[in-house]
Scaffold this active site. Sequence first.
Site, PDB file in Angstrom:
ATOM      1  N   LYS A   1       0.852  -1.185   0.000  1.00  0.00           N
ATOM      2  CA  LYS A   1       0.000   0.000   0.000  1.00  0.00           C
ATOM      3  C   LYS A   1       0.889   1.237   0.000  1.00  0.00           C
ATOM      4  CE  LYS A   1      -4.447   1.188   0.258  1.00  0.00           C
ATOM      5  NZ  LYS A   1      -5.463   0.666  -0.680  1.00  0.00           N
TER       6      LYS A   1
ATOM      7  N   THR B   1      -4.367  -4.910   0.708  1.00  0.00           N
ATOM      8  CA  THR B   1      -3.688  -3.623   0.886  1.00  0.00           C
ATOM      9  C   THR B   1      -4.515  -2.676   1.749  1.00  0.00           C
ATOM     10  OG1 THR B   1      -4.599  -2.642  -1.138  1.00  0.00           O
ATOM     11  CG2 THR B   1      -2.550  -3.910  -1.339  1.00  0.00           C
TER      12      THR B   1
ATOM     13  N   HIS C   1      22.519  26.595 -10.675  1.00  0.00           N
ATOM     14  CA  HIS C   1      23.322  27.707 -11.184  1.00  0.00           C
ATOM     15  C   HIS C   1      22.689  29.070 -10.916  1.00  0.00           C
ATOM     16  CE1 HIS C   1      25.664  24.643 -13.093  1.00  0.00           C
ATOM     17  NE2 HIS C   1      24.673  24.262 -13.878  1.00  0.00           N
TER      18      HIS C   1
ATOM     19  N   GLN D   1      32.044  18.226  -6.381  1.00  0.00           N
ATOM     20  CA  GLN D   1      32.562  16.901  -6.042  1.00  0.00           C
ATOM     21  C   GLN D   1      33.418  16.953  -4.779  1.00  0.00           C
ATOM     22  OE1 GLN D   1      32.328  18.174  -9.056  1.00  0.00           O
ATOM     23  NE2 GLN D   1      31.867  16.621 -10.594  1.00  0.00           N
TER      24      GLN D   1
ATOM     25  N   ARG E   1      32.504  32.279  -7.560  1.00  0.00           N
ATOM     26  CA  ARG E   1      31.147  32.025  -8.029  1.00  0.00           C
ATOM     27  C   ARG E   1      30.264  31.692  -6.832  1.00  0.00           C
ATOM     28  NH1 ARG E   1      30.701  25.848 -10.505  1.00  0.00           N
ATOM     29  NH2 ARG E   1      31.554  24.763  -8.669  1.00  0.00           N
TER      30      ARG E   1
ATOM     31  N   PHE F   1      35.674  26.891  -9.987  1.00  0.00           N
ATOM     32  CA  PHE F   1      35.735  25.685 -10.822  1.00  0.00           C
ATOM     33  C   PHE F   1      36.775  25.930 -11.909  1.00  0.00           C
ATOM     34  CE2 PHE F   1      33.659  22.653 -13.966  1.00  0.00           C
ATOM     35  CZ  PHE F   1      34.079  21.518 -13.293  1.00  0.00           C
TER      36      PHE F   1
ATOM     37  N   ASN G   1      24.095  20.907  -8.900  1.00  0.00           N
ATOM     38  CA  ASN G   1      24.713  22.237  -8.938  1.00  0.00           C
ATOM     39  C   ASN G   1      23.697  23.205  -9.538  1.00  0.00           C
ATOM     40  OD1 ASN G   1      26.411  24.395  -8.955  1.00  0.00           O
ATOM     41  ND2 ASN G   1      27.845  23.582 -10.458  1.00  0.00           N
TER      42      ASN G   1
END
EC number: 1.7.3.3
Length: 312
Positions: free
Chosen positions: A16, A66, A269, A241, A185, A168, A267
């Site tokens: 269920k 159920t 943005h 990462q 950033r 990055f 990520n």
Amino acid sequence: MAKELDGFELEQRHGKARVRVGRVWRSSDQGGNRRHFLVEWNVNISLLSNCLPSYLRDDNSDIVATDTMKNTVYVKAKECQEQLSAEEFAILLGKHFTSFYPQVYTAIVKIVEKPWERVSVNGQPHEHGFKLGSEKHTAEAIVQKSGILQLTSGIEGLALLKTTQSGFEGFIRDKYTALPETRERMLATEVTASLRYSYDSVSSIPKKPLYFNERYLNVKQVLAETFFGPPKSGVYSASVQSTLFQMAKAVLSRFTDISSIQLKMPNIHFLPVNLSSKDNGEIVKFNDDVYLPTDEPHGSIEASLSRFWSKM
């Protein structure tokens, strides 16, 4: 458990889904004040059972309906006279289904808890007032008839953002690459965490009341603190990462009863805004100040970290 039937292999389960239950507990102190405690759970149940006749011979005599599963959720919630965590309730339901029904050998119970939080009025916690928060507490218990347990807790929707200390650089560049390298950033994500506990039997789980609620809050705090770093200086992130790994490592280092953790960290943005026109020239020049927030497309980063058990 798969069954071979006339050259075919059958794997089956039934259950269920999306059984919603709210439970309120009321406690009184010596002054006569009655504080209320609330949970709202979305419960999903799957049973692995020996009910092959229902598939092969139109015989439903071994099926747990159920609707019965749904009713059981409300009955067991009513029977819980003391406040308990989603993990404890999932285990309780799993134990019931595997012990009450001889044909059920495994129960999988998943719970998502809606994030109701106590409100404060004039600086005082309200006795019975709640508001809806953001991230959700999840739990999954896989309970076998023998008492063997697999227990997983989770966090959904933990939104984190920092406006600097992220970059990055040094990634692969080829004829398809347009992204510039940067050491400055914004970094924003919405963390989904899955925590596998080391408890391998129903009898081995901690007896401390609301242990898993406390662990959920503490893990959430460690994830956030590792993401942000110290209040004044922060901590630099060379990539999602790298930050993900540091967050996962911090959780396993802090909590010894968590054997593995999976993190999903999109990520999300915030794009620099530069505006110009043929007639007016430069309208907006980006100076780490004006951004266009987006949620799609977004980077998709996920990883699992487990303890390494060396063989003696």
